[in-house]
Design a protein around this motif. Structure first.
Motif, PDB file in Angstrom:
ATOM      1  N   ILE A   1       0.841  -1.196   0.000  1.00  0.00           N
ATOM      2  CA  ILE A   1       0.000   0.000   0.000  1.00  0.00           C
ATOM      3  C   ILE A   1       0.880   1.252   0.000  1.00  0.00           C
ATOM      4  CG2 ILE A   1      -0.309   0.206   2.505  1.00  0.00           C
ATOM      5  CD1 ILE A   1      -3.295   0.931   1.827  1.00  0.00           C
ATOM      6  N   THR A   2       0.476   2.221  -0.815  1.00  0.00           N
ATOM      7  CA  THR A   2       1.186   3.490  -0.944  1.00  0.00           C
ATOM      8  C   THR A   2       0.163   4.620  -0.884  1.00  0.00           C
ATOM      9  OG1 THR A   2       0.925   3.510  -3.349  1.00  0.00           O
ATOM     10  CG2 THR A   2       2.934   2.439  -2.466  1.00  0.00           C
ATOM     11  N   TYR A   3       0.646   5.853  -0.868  1.00  0.00           N
ATOM     12  CA  TYR A   3      -0.284   6.980  -0.946  1.00  0.00           C
ATOM     13  C   TYR A   3      -1.078   6.921  -2.250  1.00  0.00           C
ATOM     14  CZ  TYR A   3       1.549   9.344   3.190  1.00  0.00           C
ATOM     15  OH  TYR A   3       1.880   9.672   4.474  1.00  0.00           O
TER      16      TYR A   3
ATOM     17  N   PRO B   1      -2.188  16.489   1.825  1.00  0.00           N
ATOM     18  CA  PRO B   1      -0.989  16.933   1.092  1.00  0.00           C
ATOM     19  C   PRO B   1      -0.245  15.800   0.379  1.00  0.00           C
ATOM     20  CG  PRO B   1      -1.015  17.869   3.298  1.00  0.00           C
ATOM     21  CD  PRO B   1      -2.129  16.871   3.238  1.00  0.00           C
ATOM     22  N   HIS B   2      -0.364  14.593   0.880  1.00  0.00           N
ATOM     23  CA  HIS B   2       0.327  13.447   0.282  1.00  0.00           C
ATOM     24  C   HIS B   2      -0.399  12.890  -0.938  1.00  0.00           C
ATOM     25  CE1 HIS B   2       3.114  13.203   3.645  1.00  0.00           C
ATOM     26  NE2 HIS B   2       2.071  13.357   4.445  1.00  0.00           N
ATOM     27  N   ILE B   3      -1.703  13.172  -1.055  1.00  0.00           N
ATOM     28  CA  ILE B   3      -2.481  12.568  -2.143  1.00  0.00           C
ATOM     29  C   ILE B   3      -3.101  13.589  -3.091  1.00  0.00           C
ATOM     30  CG2 ILE B   3      -2.992  10.475  -0.816  1.00  0.00           C
ATOM     31  CD1 ILE B   3      -5.838  11.613  -0.403  1.00  0.00           C
ATOM     32  N   LYS B   4      -2.989  14.877  -2.771  1.00  0.00           N
ATOM     33  CA  LYS B   4      -3.720  15.888  -3.554  1.00  0.00           C
ATOM     34  C   LYS B   4      -3.408  15.829  -5.043  1.00  0.00           C
ATOM     35  CE  LYS B   4      -0.532  19.680  -2.758  1.00  0.00           C
ATOM     36  NZ  LYS B   4      -0.365  21.002  -2.193  1.00  0.00           N
ATOM     37  N   ASP B   5      -2.168  15.564  -5.420  1.00  0.00           N
ATOM     38  CA  ASP B   5      -1.813  15.500  -6.838  1.00  0.00           C
ATOM     39  C   ASP B   5      -2.207  14.170  -7.475  1.00  0.00           C
ATOM     40  OD1 ASP B   5      -0.738  18.048  -6.675  1.00  0.00           O
ATOM     41  OD2 ASP B   5       1.274  17.299  -6.205  1.00  0.00           O
ATOM     42  N   LEU B   6      -2.629  13.210  -6.666  1.00  0.00           N
ATOM     43  CA  LEU B   6      -3.021  11.893  -7.163  1.00  0.00           C
ATOM     44  C   LEU B   6      -4.529  11.771  -7.334  1.00  0.00           C
ATOM     45  CD1 LEU B   6      -0.711   9.887  -4.733  1.00  0.00           C
ATOM     46  CD2 LEU B   6      -0.261  10.368  -7.156  1.00  0.00           C
ATOM     47  N   ILE B   7      -5.274  12.699  -6.750  1.00  0.00           N
ATOM     48  CA  ILE B   7      -6.736  12.672  -6.820  1.00  0.00           C
ATOM     49  C   ILE B   7      -7.190  13.401  -8.075  1.00  0.00           C
ATOM     50  CG2 ILE B   7      -8.886  13.408  -5.686  1.00  0.00           C
ATOM     51  CD1 ILE B   7      -7.580  11.267  -4.063  1.00  0.00           C
ATOM     52  N   THR B   8      -7.973  12.724  -8.884  1.00  0.00           N
ATOM     53  CA  THR B   8      -8.554  13.340 -10.074  1.00  0.00           C
ATOM     54  C   THR B   8      -9.416  14.516  -9.633  1.00  0.00           C
ATOM     55  OG1 THR B   8      -8.601  11.172 -11.120  1.00  0.00           O
ATOM     56  CG2 THR B   8     -10.037  12.859 -12.062  1.00  0.00           C
TER      57      THR B   8
ATOM     58  N   PHE C   1     -12.353  22.449   5.121  1.00  0.00           N
ATOM     59  CA  PHE C   1     -11.147  22.475   5.949  1.00  0.00           C
ATOM     60  C   PHE C   1      -9.882  22.181   5.139  1.00  0.00           C
ATOM     61  CE2 PHE C   1     -12.456  18.015   6.500  1.00  0.00           C
ATOM     62  CZ  PHE C   1     -11.252  17.352   6.260  1.00  0.00           C
ATOM     63  N   VAL C   2     -10.025  21.865   3.848  1.00  0.00           N
ATOM     64  CA  VAL C   2      -8.874  21.607   2.990  1.00  0.00           C
ATOM     65  C   VAL C   2      -8.984  22.515   1.779  1.00  0.00           C
ATOM     66  CG1 VAL C   2      -7.689  19.890   1.564  1.00  0.00           C
ATOM     67  CG2 VAL C   2      -8.737  19.190   3.714  1.00  0.00           C
ATOM     68  N   ASN C   3      -7.919  23.235   1.473  1.00  0.00           N
ATOM     69  CA  ASN C   3      -7.906  24.077   0.274  1.00  0.00           C
ATOM     70  C   ASN C   3      -7.687  23.171  -0.919  1.00  0.00           C
ATOM     71  OD1 ASN C   3      -7.589  25.936  -1.699  1.00  0.00           O
ATOM     72  ND2 ASN C   3      -5.757  26.895  -0.835  1.00  0.00           N
ATOM     73  N   LEU C   4      -8.706  23.038  -1.764  1.00  0.00           N
ATOM     74  CA  LEU C   4      -8.633  22.111  -2.885  1.00  0.00           C
ATOM     75  C   LEU C   4      -8.091  22.746  -4.164  1.00  0.00           C
ATOM     76  CD1 LEU C   4     -12.000  20.220  -2.419  1.00  0.00           C
ATOM     77  CD2 LEU C   4      -9.720  19.484  -1.778  1.00  0.00           C
ATOM     78  N   SER C   5      -7.653  23.954  -4.106  1.00  0.00           N
ATOM     79  CA  SER C   5      -7.155  24.599  -5.330  1.00  0.00           C
ATOM     80  C   SER C   5      -5.791  24.108  -5.719  1.00  0.00           C
ATOM     81  CB  SER C   5      -7.136  26.096  -5.152  1.00  0.00           C
ATOM     82  OG  SER C   5      -6.317  26.460  -4.047  1.00  0.00           O
TER      83      SER C   5
END
Length: 151
Positions: free
Chosen positions: A59-61, A129-136, A147-151
């Motif tokens: 399992i990874t981020y 922060p660990h997955i934001k670039d991995l989430i479509t 509570f999370v800046n999604l920009s």
């Protein structure tokens, strides 16, 4: 498409209805390849999906991001992982891995006589922060924007 060499045809758009609401998805079929057979042996026993014993090692981020995109849902200020096809024992095993490997605090929630994994709000914030670039982008709604800046 990055996965096209694994596929036998172009992806197709599929539509399903739940409670009179239309949902759309992308469906594709992969070739029968030895690399998929190995994964199948890890995740299935007698045609039943199981939690592999080597999950901590694999399992990874990135894989956690995929679980969230496919089985995740907002819940209050945290995130529910709808993994009801696994046993209670397997989900506790999974939660222990999330705690040890990613320092995520999770609880087991009961839903219609089956269990889901709830990732608490503070842990969801820590995970983002660990997955934001991995989430479509179309799946980022699953991580609460209040509570999370999604920009």
């Amino acid at each position: 498409m990055q996965l096209s060499h694994y596929c036998i045809a172009y992806p197709k758009l599929v539509k399903s209805r739940i409670n009179n609401k239309a949902y759309y998805g992308l469906q594709f079929m992969t070739r029968t390849l030895p690399c998929f057979s190995v994964l199948s042996l890890w995740f299935y026993k007698d045609n039943v999906k199981i939690m592999p014993h080597n999950l901590y090692d694999i399992i990874t981020y990135e894989s956690l991001a995929h679980i969230i995109m496919s089985d995740g849902a907002r819940n209050n200020r945290g995130l529910n992982l709808h993994l009801q096809n696994f046993s209670c024992k397997e989900l506790i095993f999974f939660m222990n891995i999330l705690k040890i490997k990613f320092d995520l605090d999770c609880t087991l929630h009961k839903s219609r006589n089956l269990y889901t994994v709830y990732i608490r709000s503070e842990s969801t914030k820590k995970l983002y922060p660990h997955i934001k670039d991995l989430i479509t982008p179309s799946m980022r709604y699953k991580l609460l924007d209040h509570f999370v800046n999604l920009s």
